[in-house]
Design an enzyme around this catalytic site. Structure first.
Site, PDB file in Angstrom:
ATOM      1  N   GLU A 142     -15.649 -19.228 -46.397  1.00  0.00           N
ATOM      2  CA  GLU A 142     -16.278 -18.376 -45.389  1.00  0.00           C
ATOM      3  C   GLU A 142     -17.626 -17.873 -45.930  1.00  0.00           C
ATOM      4  O   GLU A 142     -17.678 -17.288 -47.009  1.00  0.00           O
ATOM      5  CB  GLU A 142     -15.345 -17.193 -45.098  1.00  0.00           C
ATOM      6  CG  GLU A 142     -15.629 -16.526 -43.788  1.00  0.00           C
ATOM      7  CD  GLU A 142     -14.615 -15.420 -43.440  1.00  0.00           C
ATOM      8  OE1 GLU A 142     -14.079 -14.775 -44.351  1.00  0.00           O
ATOM      9  OE2 GLU A 142     -14.395 -15.208 -42.236  1.00  0.00           O
TER      10      GLU A 142
ATOM     11  N   LYS B 256      -8.071   3.607 -41.702  1.00  0.00           N
ATOM     12  CA  LYS B 256      -9.168   3.680 -42.667  1.00  0.00           C
ATOM     13  C   LYS B 256     -10.212   2.643 -42.279  1.00  0.00           C
ATOM     14  O   LYS B 256      -9.991   1.428 -42.420  1.00  0.00           O
ATOM     15  CB  LYS B 256      -8.686   3.377 -44.093  1.00  0.00           C
ATOM     16  CG  LYS B 256      -9.800   3.629 -45.105  1.00  0.00           C
ATOM     17  CD  LYS B 256      -9.691   2.822 -46.376  1.00  0.00           C
ATOM     18  CE  LYS B 256     -10.357   1.498 -46.334  1.00  0.00           C
ATOM     19  NZ  LYS B 256     -11.826   1.516 -46.268  1.00  0.00           N
ATOM     20  N   PRO B 257     -11.354   3.087 -41.765  1.00  0.00           N
ATOM     21  CA  PRO B 257     -12.432   2.133 -41.487  1.00  0.00           C
ATOM     22  C   PRO B 257     -13.107   1.732 -42.799  1.00  0.00           C
ATOM     23  O   PRO B 257     -12.864   2.348 -43.835  1.00  0.00           O
ATOM     24  CB  PRO B 257     -13.398   2.941 -40.610  1.00  0.00           C
ATOM     25  CG  PRO B 257     -13.148   4.366 -40.978  1.00  0.00           C
ATOM     26  CD  PRO B 257     -11.719   4.466 -41.437  1.00  0.00           C
TER      27      PRO B 257
ATOM     28  N   GLU C  82      -5.056  -9.863 -39.726  1.00  0.00           N
ATOM     29  CA  GLU C  82      -6.110 -10.664 -39.075  1.00  0.00           C
ATOM     30  C   GLU C  82      -7.159 -10.933 -40.138  1.00  0.00           C
ATOM     31  O   GLU C  82      -7.881 -10.016 -40.536  1.00  0.00           O
ATOM     32  CB  GLU C  82      -6.751  -9.884 -37.913  1.00  0.00           C
ATOM     33  CG  GLU C  82      -5.799  -9.505 -36.806  1.00  0.00           C
ATOM     34  CD  GLU C  82      -5.360 -10.681 -35.972  1.00  0.00           C
ATOM     35  OE1 GLU C  82      -5.957 -11.769 -36.081  1.00  0.00           O
ATOM     36  OE2 GLU C  82      -4.395 -10.521 -35.217  1.00  0.00           O
TER      37      GLU C  82
ATOM     38  N   CYS D 104     -15.442 -13.432 -37.458  1.00  0.00           N
ATOM     39  CA  CYS D 104     -14.375 -14.256 -38.030  1.00  0.00           C
ATOM     40  C   CYS D 104     -14.158 -15.532 -37.241  1.00  0.00           C
ATOM     41  O   CYS D 104     -13.648 -16.506 -37.781  1.00  0.00           O
ATOM     42  CB  CYS D 104     -13.097 -13.440 -38.119  1.00  0.00           C
ATOM     43  SG  CYS D 104     -12.707 -12.618 -36.576  1.00  0.00           S
TER      44      CYS D 104
HETATM   45  P1  NAP Z   1     -12.665  -6.786 -46.651  1.00  0.00           P
HETATM   46  O1  NAP Z   1     -13.547  -6.712 -47.817  1.00  0.00           O
HETATM   47  O2  NAP Z   1     -11.389  -7.530 -46.775  1.00  0.00           O
HETATM   48  O3  NAP Z   1     -12.388  -5.275 -46.209  1.00  0.00           O
HETATM   49  C1  NAP Z   1     -11.622  -4.959 -45.071  1.00  0.00           C
HETATM   50  C2  NAP Z   1     -11.088  -3.563 -45.226  1.00  0.00           C
HETATM   51  O4  NAP Z   1     -10.166  -3.537 -46.321  1.00  0.00           O
HETATM   52  C3  NAP Z   1     -12.137  -2.512 -45.542  1.00  0.00           C
HETATM   53  O5  NAP Z   1     -11.804  -1.325 -44.884  1.00  0.00           O
HETATM   54  C4  NAP Z   1     -12.006  -2.371 -47.037  1.00  0.00           C
HETATM   55  O6  NAP Z   1     -12.454  -1.126 -47.529  1.00  0.00           O
HETATM   56  C5  NAP Z   1     -10.507  -2.481 -47.195  1.00  0.00           C
HETATM   57  N1  NAP Z   1     -10.041  -2.801 -48.546  1.00  0.00           N
HETATM   58  C6  NAP Z   1     -10.710  -3.407 -49.549  1.00  0.00           C
HETATM   59  N2  NAP Z   1      -9.906  -3.518 -50.643  1.00  0.00           N
HETATM   60  C7  NAP Z   1      -8.718  -2.960 -50.327  1.00  0.00           C
HETATM   61  C8  NAP Z   1      -7.490  -2.775 -51.016  1.00  0.00           C
HETATM   62  N3  NAP Z   1      -7.313  -3.195 -52.268  1.00  0.00           N
HETATM   63  N4  NAP Z   1      -6.463  -2.169 -50.373  1.00  0.00           N
HETATM   64  C9  NAP Z   1      -6.600  -1.769 -49.095  1.00  0.00           C
HETATM   65  N5  NAP Z   1      -7.748  -1.910 -48.391  1.00  0.00           N
HETATM   66  C10 NAP Z   1      -8.792  -2.514 -48.986  1.00  0.00           C
HETATM   67  O7  NAP Z   1     -13.402  -7.427 -45.387  1.00  0.00           O
HETATM   68  P2  NAP Z   1     -14.841  -7.068 -44.833  1.00  0.00           P
HETATM   69  O8  NAP Z   1     -15.838  -7.650 -45.766  1.00  0.00           O
HETATM   70  O9  NAP Z   1     -14.906  -5.626 -44.491  1.00  0.00           O
HETATM   71  O10 NAP Z   1     -14.834  -7.866 -43.455  1.00  0.00           O
HETATM   72  C11 NAP Z   1     -15.127  -9.207 -43.358  1.00  0.00           C
HETATM   73  C12 NAP Z   1     -13.864 -10.047 -43.326  1.00  0.00           C
HETATM   74  O11 NAP Z   1     -13.058  -9.645 -42.234  1.00  0.00           O
HETATM   75  C13 NAP Z   1     -14.134 -11.516 -43.099  1.00  0.00           C
HETATM   76  O12 NAP Z   1     -13.308 -12.283 -43.947  1.00  0.00           O
HETATM   77  C14 NAP Z   1     -13.751 -11.737 -41.647  1.00  0.00           C
HETATM   78  O13 NAP Z   1     -13.387 -13.054 -41.329  1.00  0.00           O
HETATM   79  C15 NAP Z   1     -12.617 -10.790 -41.510  1.00  0.00           C
HETATM   80  N6  NAP Z   1     -12.385 -10.453 -40.110  1.00  0.00           N
HETATM   81  C16 NAP Z   1     -11.306 -10.993 -39.469  1.00  0.00           C
HETATM   82  C17 NAP Z   1     -11.074 -10.701 -38.123  1.00  0.00           C
HETATM   83  C18 NAP Z   1      -9.900 -11.295 -37.409  1.00  0.00           C
HETATM   84  O14 NAP Z   1      -9.621 -10.846 -36.298  1.00  0.00           O
HETATM   85  N7  NAP Z   1      -9.190 -12.251 -37.962  1.00  0.00           N
HETATM   86  C19 NAP Z   1     -11.942  -9.857 -37.446  1.00  0.00           C
HETATM   87  C20 NAP Z   1     -13.026  -9.317 -38.121  1.00  0.00           C
HETATM   88  C21 NAP Z   1     -13.232  -9.615 -39.456  1.00  0.00           C
HETATM   89  P3  NAP Z   1     -13.965  -0.878 -48.050  1.00  0.00           P
HETATM   90  O15 NAP Z   1     -14.808  -1.962 -47.489  1.00  0.00           O
HETATM   91  O16 NAP Z   1     -14.265   0.455 -47.504  1.00  0.00           O
HETATM   92  O17 NAP Z   1     -13.908  -0.895 -49.530  1.00  0.00           O
END
Ligand code: NAP
Length: 491
Positions: free
Chosen positions: A379, A173-174, A248, A282
């Site tokens: 962050e 799921k993206p 991650e 990240c």
């Molecule tokens: P996010 O809000 O945590 O969302 C990540 C994914 O999780 C999205 O596909 C989101 O769906 C989904 N999601 C949200 N709530 C969920 C739930 N209750 N159950 C299952 N899935 C759920 O993160 P983001 O804002 O997209 O990305 C930024 C974050 O990613 C930052 O904290 C960054 O540091 C981290 N990141 C970490 C790495 C690493 O390698 N450590 C790499 C890249 C990014 P929807 O958005 O479609 O609602």
């Protein structure tokens, strides 16, 4: 503009959920429209992955490798389409997508095409005089993957490819706002000969499709890249079934500049490390910790370069910095920056959201921040670098490690002993010496602490998707074995 909304069982499907519009954050225009998946579509995708698993897990490593190698070629040939999709749905500069996102993804696919043929483990041998022991490595099974919006293609590739190389089937799921390149990846994989059901894409929000997938009873593993709070929710959902997880999560990387550092290199490195992908990375350099004697020159040097950064149209190859992902995210970043002075931070440059429809934000440097301040601890995920000074090496390392996160960090020094100490003592999954950001397919990426656990990229990530089985075979042929005495004796 309408498009297939999900990819299930080897074919595009238009699901029955509400229509979602993908927005270009650079101008607010619609890029694509698609129907969201619903929990029933998640069930179908998981069932399809389950049905496809025995065939794919049972294929030889060479057969899997051939499909993945072909996928790498097709993805390479599709570079211009992938770049166009990635730039329009994320607003990242075309230079970054062309030179980093897409070729990096192609290289990673290529790496896992090779890695599929390198299953390793302990030698089969007679570790007991009466038995031969052997190690088998078997696919974990059906993998549920959830990815974020910041590097949609790379994050999908980092999760999907090691799983496929290991013989797993996948449902991914993206992020709802950036589904395009993940759907294209599934189509290319199909063209490369990946059997139907081995890779499925379900598009939709985290709250419904994401949680349905993370908590699905019939997957075997859940892998997640995203924020720390959501990662913990995903882990809790998977824990209900006792499923293996890999996370991650977020980061708050320290960038330590010792007093013997090459100051120009550190300034250049800080600008590139803080601004990559508009700071939505990240591992981005977010906390500069600078030796007192270099502090003022470092702040002045970074501010000078930040002011020269070209913010604008991501399609223009001369653009350095694109918009933030959404207006809402820009408001969050701007809010954190605007609160910084109340906690003692000095906004040296930036802190400005240019007029216009795009969610642009100027590179922002905040000096003299307090250790307890929000911008230093949390962050921000924007083009914002915060700076503090340190008194001695112990203080530098202490400040670097004074965070719940542990994804990455860097040390800038020409002293080999300091470099060694920093690489040993900075508590993070990756420590760079005199650089910050580069990654490479052969080497692992993954964090400690609140940044999660497990690895993406490299042979180590292949391990995440394999189960180790010990097969112990009697070689005596004797019915009454010696060790039986420890349990019962013939009377
Ligand atoms: P996010 O809000 O945590 O969302 C990540 C994914 O999780 C999205 O596909 C989101 O769906 C989904 N999601 C949200 N709530 C969920 C739930 N209750 N159950 C299952 N899935 C759920 O993160 P983001 O804002 O997209 O990305 C930024 C974050 O990613 C930052 O904290 C960054 O540091 C981290 N990141 C970490 C790495 C690493 O390698 N450590 C790499 C890249 C990014 P929807 O958005 O479609 O609602």
């Amino acid at each position: 503009m309408g498009m297939a909304s999900s990819w299930i069982d080897g074919a595009p499907v238009t699901t029955a959920g509400a229509t979602h519009t993908v927005i270009n954050p650079a101008d607010g225009n619609a890029v694509a429209e698609y129907a969201l998946a619903q929990p029933a579509d998640v069930d179908r995708a998981v069932a399809s992955a389950r049905a496809a698993l025995p065939g794919w897990a049972g294929a030889t490593p060479a057969e899997r490798s051939a499909v993945l190698a072909k996928l790498a070629r097709l993805a390479d040939e599709a570079t211009s389409d992938l770049v166009a999709e990635e730039v329009s749905q994320t607003g990242k500069p075309v230079r970054l997508a062309t030179e980093f996102d897409v070729p990096g993804s192609v290289d990673n696919i290529d790496f896992f095409a090779g890695a599929a043929r390198h299953l390793e483990g302990k030698a089969s041998a007679e570790y007991s005089p009466d038995h031969t022991s052997a190690i088998r490595r078997e696919a974990v099974g059906v993998v549920a993957t959830i990815t974020p919006w910041n590097y949609p293609l790379q994050m999908a590739v980092w999760k999907v490819l090691p799983a496929l190389a290991a013989g797993c089937s996948v449902v991914i799921k993206p992020a709802e706002i950036t589904p395009l390149t993940t759907l294209t990846l599934a189509r290319l994989a199909s063209e490369a000969g990946l059997p139907p059901g081995v890779l499925n894409v379900v598009t939709g929000s985290g709250a419904d499709v994401g949680s349905a997938l993370a908590g699905h009873a019939d997957v075997d593993m859940v892998t997640f890249t995203g924020s720390t709070p959501v990662g913990r929710r995903v882990m809790a959902a998977a824990a209900v079934h006792g499923h293996r997880t890999q996370l991650e999560l977020g980061g708050k990387a320290p960038f330590v500049v010792f007093d013997d550092a090459d100051l120009d290199a550190a300034i250049q490195g800080a600008v590139a490390g803080a601004l990559i992908n508009t700071g939505q990375d990240c591992t981005a350099a977010t906390r500069a910790i600078v030796a007192q004697p270099l502090y003022d020159d470092f702040v002045a040097g970074v501010a000078e370069l930040f002011d020269k950064v070209v913010v604008g149209d991501p399609q223009d190859p001369d653009t350095d910095l694109g918009p933030l992902i959404t207006q809402a995210h820009r408001s969050k970043v701007a809010g954190m920056v605007s609160r910084a002075p109340q906690e003692g931070g000095r906004i040296v440059c930036g802190g400005v959201a240019p007029e216009g429809p795009g969610s642009f934000y100027r590179p922002t440097l905040i000096a003299d921040v307090a250790e307890s301040s929000e911008v230093w601890r949390d962050e921000i995920f924007g083009p914002v670098l915060t700076v503090r000074s340190f008194t001695d090496d112990d203080d530098a390392i202490r400040q670097a490690n004074d965070t719940k996160f542990g994804l990455a960090g860097s040390a800038w020094t020409r002293d080999v002993y300091r470099a060694q100490r920093a690489s040993r003592e900075i508590h993070a999954g990756c420590v760079w010496i005199n650089d910050h950001i580069p990654i490479i397919s052969e080497m692992p990426h993954g964090g400690f602490g609140a940044s999660g656990f497990g690895k993406d990229m490299s042979q180590y990530s292949l391990e995440e998707y394999l189960s180790i089985k010990h097969v112990m075979s009697d070689i005596t042929g004797v019915a009454e074995k010696d060790w039986h005495r420890t349990v019962f004796t013939k009377r």
